[in-house]
Scaffold this motif. Structure first.
Motif, short mmCIF file in Angstrom:
data_model
loop_
_atom_site.label_atom_id
_atom_site.label_comp_id
_atom_site.label_asym_id
_atom_site.label_seq_id
_atom_site.Cartn_x
_atom_site.Cartn_y
_atom_site.Cartn_z
N GLY A 1 0.71 -1.06 -0.14
CA GLY A 1 0.04 -0.03 0.14
C GLY A 1 0.79 1.35 -0.04
N GLY B 1 2.95 2.56 2.30
CA GLY B 1 3.33 3.29 3.48
C GLY B 1 4.59 3.40 3.73
N HIS B 2 5.66 2.16 3.55
CA HIS B 2 7.01 2.57 3.55
C HIS B 2 7.58 3.62 2.77
CE1 HIS B 2 6.71 -1.24 6.09
NE2 HIS B 2 7.83 -0.54 7.04
N ASP C 1 6.47 -4.34 -6.74
CA ASP C 1 5.42 -5.28 -6.07
C ASP C 1 5.10 -6.12 -7.25
OD1 ASP C 1 3.79 -5.02 -3.28
OD2 ASP C 1 3.14 -6.49 -4.94
N ARG C 2 4.92 -7.44 -6.78
CA ARG C 2 4.54 -8.12 -8.11
C ARG C 2 2.99 -8.52 -8.29
NH1 ARG C 2 6.08 -14.12 -5.37
NH2 ARG C 2 5.79 -15.01 -7.25
N ASN D 1 8.50 -9.34 -9.59
CA ASN D 1 8.98 -9.95 -8.67
C ASN D 1 10.25 -9.57 -8.19
OD1 ASN D 1 10.02 -12.07 -6.98
ND2 ASN D 1 8.72 -13.25 -7.94
N PHE D 2 10.71 -9.26 -7.03
CA PHE D 2 11.85 -8.75 -6.50
C PHE D 2 13.00 -9.64 -6.80
CE2 PHE D 2 10.30 -9.66 -2.06
CZ PHE D 2 10.85 -10.77 -1.77
N ASP E 1 9.92 -5.59 3.06
CA ASP E 1 9.03 -5.85 4.11
C ASP E 1 8.01 -7.13 3.57
OD1 ASP E 1 6.82 -5.81 6.16
OD2 ASP E 1 5.92 -4.03 5.07
N GLY F 1 6.45 -10.85 2.71
CA GLY F 1 4.94 -11.57 3.07
C GLY F 1 3.76 -10.96 2.48
N LEU F 2 2.57 -11.01 3.23
CA LEU F 2 1.34 -10.54 2.50
C LEU F 2 0.90 -9.31 3.00
CD1 LEU F 2 -0.85 -13.76 3.03
CD2 LEU F 2 0.39 -13.13 0.91
C1 LIG Z 1 3.74 -6.79 3.88
S1 LIG Z 1 3.40 -6.25 2.21
C2 LIG Z 1 4.25 -4.76 2.20
C3 LIG Z 1 3.63 -3.63 2.68
C4 LIG Z 1 4.26 -2.42 2.47
N1 LIG Z 1 5.51 -2.21 3.10
C5 LIG Z 1 3.43 -1.01 2.81
O1 LIG Z 1 3.82 -0.22 3.71
O2 LIG Z 1 2.16 -1.07 2.43
C6 LIG Z 1 4.27 -7.33 1.07
C7 LIG Z 1 4.27 -6.83 -0.27
O3 LIG Z 1 5.27 -7.45 -0.88
C8 LIG Z 1 4.71 -7.93 -2.12
N2 LIG Z 1 5.62 -9.06 -2.27
C9 LIG Z 1 5.71 -10.09 -1.77
N3 LIG Z 1 6.94 -10.89 -2.23
C10 LIG Z 1 6.99 -10.24 -3.36
C11 LIG Z 1 8.14 -10.48 -4.26
N4 LIG Z 1 8.94 -11.78 -4.35
N5 LIG Z 1 8.25 -9.60 -5.22
C12 LIG Z 1 7.53 -8.38 -5.30
N6 LIG Z 1 6.80 -8.17 -4.44
C13 LIG Z 1 6.50 -9.00 -3.47
C14 LIG Z 1 3.14 -8.35 -1.84
O4 LIG Z 1 2.40 -8.47 -3.22
C15 LIG Z 1 2.77 -7.19 -1.01
O5 LIG Z 1 2.03 -6.32 -1.74
#
Ligand SMILES: C[S@@+](CC[C@H](N)C(=O)[O-])C[C@H]1O[C@@H](n2cnc3c(N)ncnc32)[C@H](O)[C@@H]1O
Length: 308
Positions: free
Chosen positions: A40, A42-43, A61-62, A83-84, A105, A107-108
């Motif tokens: 979203g 935030g960071h 973000d993927r 994907n990172f 950050d 996960g989900l």
């Molecule tokens: C915990 S949330 C991050 C929230 C974010 N820091 C914020 O402040 O809103 C994790 C996000 O990373 C994404 N994500 C997880 N694994 C990923 C990857 N391998 N590559 C890219 N994005 C990824 C997910 O789709 C999710 O939107």
């Protein structure tokens, strides 16, 4: 930032350990930074607050939903839907050789857990999907159908640390072969003899194991650690927030030794060879106040390392 934007971003996801992680990440306001998990945003918003007009942030973000919800309109910001694990490729594409900081950050997001159509939560009926990138790859139902029973049992044991993993795998394979495994409800009925619906802890482990496998989360994390480390400039910061031990262990090892297994390598004089130095020996945890405000922060661990 307008207050309506705060509400929209926080409706998507409330950022965890935001102040602590961004403060550790940004050491040069004119630098180049990567937020590998935009969610979203935030960071990312907090990072942009700390950058000067010369600084730049790439947000990755993927998930196509994160791309659609991203409303940051700032010349210092570039969103990349990927994907990172492909971080190096995209930085090559943008002509970036070194960066000053990388944040992940893991996960989900709350958006994933709250969207019934994504199949990440046993709270709702919905498709047995669990893909972070809903436009590609195998769903959880397809993954179960494609695996041998033994492989599935091993996966549940490794990624969920679940008791009775091999019995659960037998039940899931039987349901899948009979065409009764395309929804969350069908999954819950299939595993009920071993994991009854009231056993929320085991269900959480089962869902965790399946989504880690569907999204190859550990494989992507290993790649990120290795490629991110190479991309960091000397003195640059690697900042990672994890939510369970399968994520935290490789990060802890990599920050200490430069490999995810944690093997210590030394030079001819016995001095450790490692590209990073952890800034703390123990992870930083959210305050009680943060956990009370945002229960999804309760299992978070923040680790910070600097490139030598
Ligand atoms: C915990 S949330 C991050 C929230 C974010 N820091 C914020 O402040 O809103 C994790 C996000 O990373 C994404 N994500 C997880 N694994 C990923 C990857 N391998 N590559 C890219 N994005 C990824 C997910 O789709 C999710 O939107």
């Amino acid at each position: 930032m307008k207050s309506s934007e705060v509400t929209r971003a926080e409706g998507y996801h409330v950022p965890v350990l935001c102040g602590e992680s961004v403060e550790a990440l940004v050491t040069n306001p004119e630098g180049i930074y990567i937020d590998c998990t935009f969610g979203g945003g935030g960071h990312s918003r907090r990072i942009l607050e700390r950058l000067s007009p010369e600084g730049h942030l790439f947000g990755l973000d993927r998930d196509p939903d994160a791309a659609e919800a991203c409303e940051i309109d700032d010349p210092r910001f570039t969103f990349v839907r990927t994907n990172f694990r492909h971080l190096r490729h995209f930085m090559d594409f943008y002509g970036i050789e070194q960066v000053d900081g990388i944040l992940a950050d893991l996960g989900l997001s709350s958006h994933h857990l709250d969207d019934e159509e994504r199949g990440f939560s046993f709270r709702f009926e919905g498709p047995l999907d669990m893909r972070m990138n809903s436009r590609g790859g195998r769903t959880a139902a397809e993954l179960i159908a494609s695996l041998e029973q033994e492989e599935l049992g091993k996966l549940l044991a490794n990624y969920g640390e679940l008791k009775g993993s091999y019995r659960i795998a037998t039940l899931l394979k039987a349901a899948s072969e009979q065409g009764r495994l395309s929804t969350i409800g069908e999954l819950l009925s299939a595993v009920a003899p071993v994991v009854p619906e009231r056993d929320k802890q085991s269900l959480a482990k089962l869902f965790q194991a399946l989504r880690i496998a569907v999204n190859d989360e550990i494989g992507a994390l290993h790649q990120l650690l290795s490629d991110g480390c190479q991309l960091l400039a000397p003195g640059g910061r690697f900042v990672v927030i994890t939510y369970h031990s399968l994520e935290d262990r490789p990060v802890k090892h990599f920050f200490r030794t430069g490999n995810v297994e944690g093997h210590r390598e030394t030079d001819a004089f016995g001095a450790p060879i490692t590209p990073l130095k952890p800034l703390q020996s123990k992870p930083i945890l959210p305050s009680e106040e943060e956990v009370a405000r945002n229960p999804r922060a309760r299992s978070a661990k923040l680790r910070i390392a600097t490139k030598l």
